[in-house]
Design a protein around this motif. Structure first.
Motif, PDB file in Angstrom:
ATOM      1  N   GLN A   1      -6.326   7.559   4.837  1.00 51.72           N
ATOM      2  CA  GLN A   1      -6.598   6.961   3.247  1.00 51.72           C
ATOM      3  C   GLN A   1      -6.571   8.133   2.223  1.00 51.72           C
ATOM      4  O   GLN A   1      -6.255   7.879   1.295  1.00 51.72           O
ATOM      5  CB  GLN A   1      -7.784   6.252   3.396  1.00 51.72           C
ATOM      6  CG  GLN A   1      -8.087   5.540   2.001  1.00 51.72           C
ATOM      7  CD  GLN A   1      -7.123   4.446   1.800  1.00 51.72           C
ATOM      8  OE1 GLN A   1      -7.019   3.684   2.501  1.00 51.72           O
ATOM      9  NE2 GLN A   1      -6.468   4.380   0.577  1.00 51.72           N
TER      10      GLN A   1
ATOM     11  N   ASP B   1      -4.569   8.329  -1.148  1.00 49.85           N
ATOM     12  CA  ASP B   1      -5.297   8.261  -2.366  1.00 49.85           C
ATOM     13  C   ASP B   1      -4.452   9.613  -3.372  1.00 49.85           C
ATOM     14  O   ASP B   1      -4.476   9.210  -4.266  1.00 49.85           O
ATOM     15  CB  ASP B   1      -6.637   8.385  -2.138  1.00 49.85           C
ATOM     16  CG  ASP B   1      -7.294   7.180  -1.606  1.00 49.85           C
ATOM     17  OD1 ASP B   1      -6.652   6.088  -1.810  1.00 49.85           O
ATOM     18  OD2 ASP B   1      -8.441   7.235  -1.205  1.00 49.85           O
TER      19      ASP B   1
ATOM     20  N   SER C   1      -2.335  -0.342   1.518  1.00 51.85           N
ATOM     21  CA  SER C   1      -1.999  -0.968   0.380  1.00 51.85           C
ATOM     22  C   SER C   1      -3.014  -0.921  -0.953  1.00 51.85           C
ATOM     23  O   SER C   1      -4.242  -0.597  -0.662  1.00 51.85           O
ATOM     24  CB  SER C   1      -1.709  -2.594   0.790  1.00 51.85           C
ATOM     25  OG  SER C   1      -2.587  -3.290   1.295  1.00 51.85           O
ATOM     26  N   GLN C   2      -2.693  -1.663  -1.937  1.00 54.63           N
ATOM     27  CA  GLN C   2      -3.425  -1.443  -2.987  1.00 54.63           C
ATOM     28  C   GLN C   2      -4.667  -2.412  -2.843  1.00 54.63           C
ATOM     29  O   GLN C   2      -4.623  -3.612  -2.361  1.00 54.63           O
ATOM     30  CB  GLN C   2      -2.672  -2.223  -4.238  1.00 54.63           C
ATOM     31  CG  GLN C   2      -3.371  -2.267  -5.579  1.00 54.63           C
ATOM     32  CD  GLN C   2      -3.634  -0.912  -6.218  1.00 54.63           C
ATOM     33  OE1 GLN C   2      -2.740  -0.014  -6.134  1.00 54.63           O
ATOM     34  NE2 GLN C   2      -4.641  -0.755  -6.970  1.00 54.63           N
ATOM     35  N   SER C   3      -5.729  -1.766  -3.317  1.00 59.28           N
ATOM     36  CA  SER C   3      -7.028  -2.311  -3.386  1.00 59.28           C
ATOM     37  C   SER C   3      -7.773  -1.840  -4.611  1.00 59.28           C
ATOM     38  O   SER C   3      -7.661  -1.034  -5.091  1.00 59.28           O
ATOM     39  CB  SER C   3      -7.899  -2.118  -2.255  1.00 59.28           C
ATOM     40  OG  SER C   3      -8.317  -0.723  -2.085  1.00 59.28           O
ATOM     41  N   GLY C   4      -8.530  -3.141  -5.065  1.00 61.76           N
ATOM     42  CA  GLY C   4      -9.334  -2.927  -6.275  1.00 61.76           C
ATOM     43  C   GLY C   4      -8.259  -3.200  -7.523  1.00 61.76           C
ATOM     44  O   GLY C   4      -7.506  -4.228  -7.612  1.00 61.76           O
ATOM     45  N   SER C   5      -8.456  -2.566  -8.507  1.00 57.59           N
ATOM     46  CA  SER C   5      -7.413  -3.167  -9.810  1.00 57.59           C
ATOM     47  C   SER C   5      -5.956  -2.516  -9.500  1.00 57.59           C
ATOM     48  O   SER C   5      -5.609  -1.491  -8.747  1.00 57.59           O
ATOM     49  CB  SER C   5      -7.967  -2.003 -11.032  1.00 57.59           C
ATOM     50  OG  SER C   5      -7.635  -0.735 -10.961  1.00 57.59           O
TER      51      SER C   5
ATOM     52  N   SER D   1      -0.542  -6.478  -5.900  1.00 56.91           N
ATOM     53  CA  SER D   1      -0.199  -6.118  -4.482  1.00 56.91           C
ATOM     54  C   SER D   1       1.244  -6.485  -4.492  1.00 56.91           C
ATOM     55  O   SER D   1       1.916  -7.271  -4.849  1.00 56.91           O
ATOM     56  CB  SER D   1      -0.689  -7.681  -3.842  1.00 56.91           C
ATOM     57  OG  SER D   1      -2.224  -7.510  -3.862  1.00 56.91           O
TER      58      SER D   1
ATOM     59  N   GLY E   1       1.075  -1.248  -8.174  1.00 50.96           N
ATOM     60  CA  GLY E   1       0.728  -1.304  -6.930  1.00 50.96           C
ATOM     61  C   GLY E   1       1.796  -0.714  -5.933  1.00 50.96           C
ATOM     62  O   GLY E   1       2.711   0.018  -6.339  1.00 50.96           O
TER      63      GLY E   1
END
Length: 181
Positions: free
Chosen positions: A69, A73, A116-120, A123, A96
């Motif tokens: 992760q 990031d 994958s995209q999480s938060g703001s 997808s 995304g």
């Protein structure tokens, strides 16, 4: 003899209005397509660059083929900053991603890892799993199955022609697949 020109007064204005509307729609459509192609090209270059960095990270992180992760990031941060520099109106809420890897154990059993995209943000939808591409993986000279990596980026663009037609044509998406070392 009746003059036909006197009966056709105003026809030119009506024809000009119809042709003007058609040309206006054509210009809006062309502008929308050009804008989306520009975004697609930027996402293509960026996804290819990021999948190459992902593939080459084994040079930085020894023989650890599994992605983490923290690595994702960092690559997303680099990608967002790059898009922010190349797209004046870049909005991270419209961006995304999906980072995937398939690694193989000593018995050549595949393991899929996905981030994958999480938060703001949005997808991205991926059509088929990276596991379905494992036939691309080859056996190295060290008798090890190579890892596979895929980076998918998507961005919601302006919806010029969609707003006029009452449809949604926003999403631009690009992905790149690479064989690891």
């Amino acid at each position: 003899m009746i003059s036909l020109t006197s009966k056709q007064k105003g026809i030119f204005s009506i024809e000009f209005a119809i042709v003007g509307v058609i040309f206006s729609l054509l210009f809006v459509f062309s502008g929308d397509v050009i804008s989306k192609l520009s975004f697609k090209g930027k996402l293509d270059r960026l996804s290819f660059s990021m999948v190459n960095i992902l593939k080459e990270r084994t040079q930085l992180y020894s023989d650890d083929y599994a992605i983490t992760q923290e690595q994702v990031d960092l690559l997303v941060d680099i990608s967002s900053q790059s898009l922010g520099r190349t797209i004046r109106s870049f909005d991270s809420a419209s961006f995304g991603y999906v980072f995937e890897s398939v690694t193989f154990d000593s018995d050549n059993n595949p393991t899929l890892t996905s981030f994958s995209q999480s938060g703001s943000g949005i997808s991205c939808t991926v059509g088929s799993s990276l596991l379905s591409y494992q036939n691309l993986s080859k056996v190295t000279t060290w008798n090890r199955q190579t890892s596979l990596y895929r980076v998918t980026f998507c961005y919601n663009t302006d919806n010029w022609i969609g707003d006029l037609l009452g449809r949604e044509f926003r999403r631009v998406q690009s992905d790149a697949v690479m064989i690891g070392r």
